[in-house]
Write a protein that holds these residues in place. Structure first.
Motif, PDB file in Angstrom:
ATOM      1  N   GLN A 105       0.833  -1.199   0.000  1.00 47.37           N
ATOM      2  CA  GLN A 105       0.000   0.000   0.000  1.00 47.37           C
ATOM      3  C   GLN A 105       0.867   1.247   0.000  1.00 47.37           C
ATOM      4  N   SER A 106       0.420   2.243  -0.760  1.00 45.91           N
ATOM      5  CA  SER A 106       1.145   3.497  -0.887  1.00 45.91           C
ATOM      6  C   SER A 106       0.201   4.652  -0.570  1.00 45.91           C
ATOM      7  N   PRO A 107       0.689   5.678   0.126  1.00 44.00           N
ATOM      8  CA  PRO A 107      -0.195   6.798   0.459  1.00 44.00           C
ATOM      9  C   PRO A 107      -0.720   7.550  -0.764  1.00 44.00           C
ATOM     10  N   ASP A 108      -0.044   7.431  -1.897  1.00 38.51           N
ATOM     11  CA  ASP A 108      -0.507   8.116  -3.108  1.00 38.51           C
ATOM     12  C   ASP A 108      -1.546   7.305  -3.879  1.00 38.51           C
ATOM     13  N   GLY A 109      -1.939   6.151  -3.317  1.00 36.40           N
ATOM     14  CA  GLY A 109      -2.958   5.322  -3.951  1.00 36.40           C
ATOM     15  C   GLY A 109      -2.446   4.413  -5.050  1.00 36.40           C
ATOM     16  N   LYS A 110      -1.161   4.401  -5.306  1.00 35.79           N
ATOM     17  CA  LYS A 110      -0.580   3.534  -6.340  1.00 35.79           C
ATOM     18  C   LYS A 110      -0.139   2.211  -5.710  1.00 35.79           C
ATOM     19  N   SER A 119      13.793 -18.302  -1.807  1.00 31.32           N
ATOM     20  CA  SER A 119      14.503 -19.584  -1.848  1.00 31.32           C
ATOM     21  C   SER A 119      15.430 -19.687  -0.652  1.00 31.32           C
ATOM     22  N   ARG A 120      15.586 -20.899  -0.181  1.00 31.20           N
ATOM     23  CA  ARG A 120      16.491 -21.136   0.954  1.00 31.20           C
ATOM     24  C   ARG A 120      17.948 -20.981   0.536  1.00 31.20           C
ATOM     25  N   LYS A 121      18.721 -20.384   1.445  1.00 28.71           N
ATOM     26  CA  LYS A 121      20.178 -20.345   1.310  1.00 28.71           C
ATOM     27  C   LYS A 121      20.706 -20.711   2.692  1.00 28.71           C
ATOM     28  N   GLY A 122      20.986 -22.006   2.884  1.00 33.59           N
ATOM     29  CA  GLY A 122      21.357 -22.490   4.210  1.00 33.59           C
ATOM     30  C   GLY A 122      20.166 -22.351   5.143  1.00 33.59           C
ATOM     31  N   GLN A 123      20.359 -21.632   6.240  1.00 24.03           N
ATOM     32  CA  GLN A 123      19.273 -21.390   7.197  1.00 24.03           C
ATOM     33  C   GLN A 123      18.512 -20.103   6.888  1.00 24.03           C
ATOM     34  N   ASP A 124      18.987 -19.351   5.909  1.00 25.95           N
ATOM     35  CA  ASP A 124      18.382 -18.062   5.567  1.00 25.95           C
ATOM     36  C   ASP A 124      17.519 -18.181   4.315  1.00 25.95           C
ATOM     37  N   TRP A 125      16.847 -17.094   3.995  1.00 23.40           N
ATOM     38  CA  TRP A 125      16.022 -16.993   2.799  1.00 23.40           C
ATOM     39  C   TRP A 125      16.520 -15.834   1.952  1.00 23.40           C
ATOM     40  N   GLN A 126      16.486 -16.022   0.638  1.00 25.30           N
ATOM     41  CA  GLN A 126      16.815 -14.948  -0.304  1.00 25.30           C
ATOM     42  C   GLN A 126      15.688 -14.805  -1.303  1.00 25.30           C
ATOM     43  N   LEU A 127      15.415 -13.565  -1.664  1.00 22.64           N
ATOM     44  CA  LEU A 127      14.370 -13.291  -2.645  1.00 22.64           C
ATOM     45  C   LEU A 127      14.890 -13.646  -4.029  1.00 22.64           C
ATOM     46  N   ARG A 128      14.209 -14.570  -4.702  1.00 19.38           N
ATOM     47  CA  ARG A 128      14.633 -15.059  -6.012  1.00 19.38           C
ATOM     48  C   ARG A 128      13.916 -14.367  -7.161  1.00 19.38           C
ATOM     49  N   LEU A 129      12.629 -14.062  -6.955  1.00 24.88           N
ATOM     50  CA  LEU A 129      11.803 -13.568  -8.045  1.00 24.88           C
ATOM     51  C   LEU A 129      10.669 -12.729  -7.481  1.00 24.88           C
ATOM     52  N   ARG A 130      10.396 -11.599  -8.148  1.00 29.66           N
ATOM     53  CA  ARG A 130       9.278 -10.754  -7.730  1.00 29.66           C
ATOM     54  C   ARG A 130       8.443 -10.391  -8.944  1.00 29.66           C
ATOM     55  N   PHE A 131       7.126 -10.447  -8.773  1.00 31.23           N
ATOM     56  CA  PHE A 131       6.170  -9.978  -9.762  1.00 31.23           C
ATOM     57  C   PHE A 131       5.391  -8.832  -9.141  1.00 31.23           C
ATOM     58  N   GLU A 132       5.326  -7.707  -9.843  1.00 31.89           N
ATOM     59  CA  GLU A 132       4.551  -6.551  -9.389  1.00 31.89           C
ATOM     60  C   GLU A 132       3.434  -6.282 -10.383  1.00 31.89           C
ATOM     61  N   SER A 133       2.257  -5.977  -9.897  1.00 31.40           N
ATOM     62  CA  SER A 133       1.182  -5.549 -10.784  1.00 31.40           C
ATOM     63  C   SER A 133       0.357  -4.490 -10.062  1.00 31.40           C
ATOM     64  N   ASN A 134      -0.297  -3.641 -10.834  1.00 28.50           N
ATOM     65  CA  ASN A 134      -1.160  -2.621 -10.249  1.00 28.50           C
ATOM     66  C   ASN A 134      -2.287  -3.298  -9.504  1.00 28.50           C
ATOM     67  N   TYR A 135      -2.632  -2.735  -8.390  1.00 26.03           N
ATOM     68  CA  TYR A 135      -3.700  -3.333  -7.570  1.00 26.03           C
ATOM     69  C   TYR A 135      -5.013  -2.626  -7.834  1.00 26.03           C
TER      70      TYR A 135
END
Length: 135
Positions: A105-110, A119-135
């Motif tokens: 959520q954004s205060p400008d309504g966008k 994805s797992r990297k040992g005991q941690d997590w790393q962001l592998r892929l992101r999809f963004e779309s207008n809500y």
């Protein structure tokens, strides 16, 4: 726990008898809520090193206008993330990956609908892929 074959919602639980199901904050929702907010804070602060540390080396962002950004391009973005907030977080476990879906959520309504694949990297997590779309 409900299972859909290869896809098991991490928030799935047996509903209470005789009433409506209750949306319960699960461990995965807490873990990924913290990770997503940490990433948002690093972007807002312009801390490229902290953003890169959370991203898989092969990270890719697919934007609402059909552009693809690499890890470095994503880390260089500085959205006004200090005023943005995450709502409606759902997390699904798929093998060694976790899929987080939420509205940014954004205060400008966008507002943006986000789907992140972690994805797992040992005991941690790393962001592998992101999809963004207008809500």
């Amino acid at each position: 726990m409900t299972s859909f074959g290869w896809l098991t919602p991490a928030f799935a639980s047996e509903p209470p008898t005789g009433g409506k199901g209750v949306n319960v904050m699960t461990r995965y929702m807490m873990v990924f809520g913290k990770l997503e907010n940490k990433l948002l804070a690093a972007q807002g602060a312009g801390d490229k090193a902290a953003v890169i540390a959370q991203l898989n080396p092969f990270f890719e962002l697919n934007t609402y206008d059909h552009k693809r950004l690499t890890r470095d391009a994503f880390a260089a973005r500085k959205p006004n993330s200090t005023q943005r907030k995450i709502s409606g977080l759902r997390v699904y476990e798929v093998g060694e990956n976790a899929i987080a879906n939420f509205v940014l959520q954004s205060p400008d309504g966008k507002d943006l609908s986000i789907v992140d694949v972690w994805s797992r990297k040992g005991q941690d997590w790393q962001l592998r892929l992101r999809f963004e779309s207008n809500y």
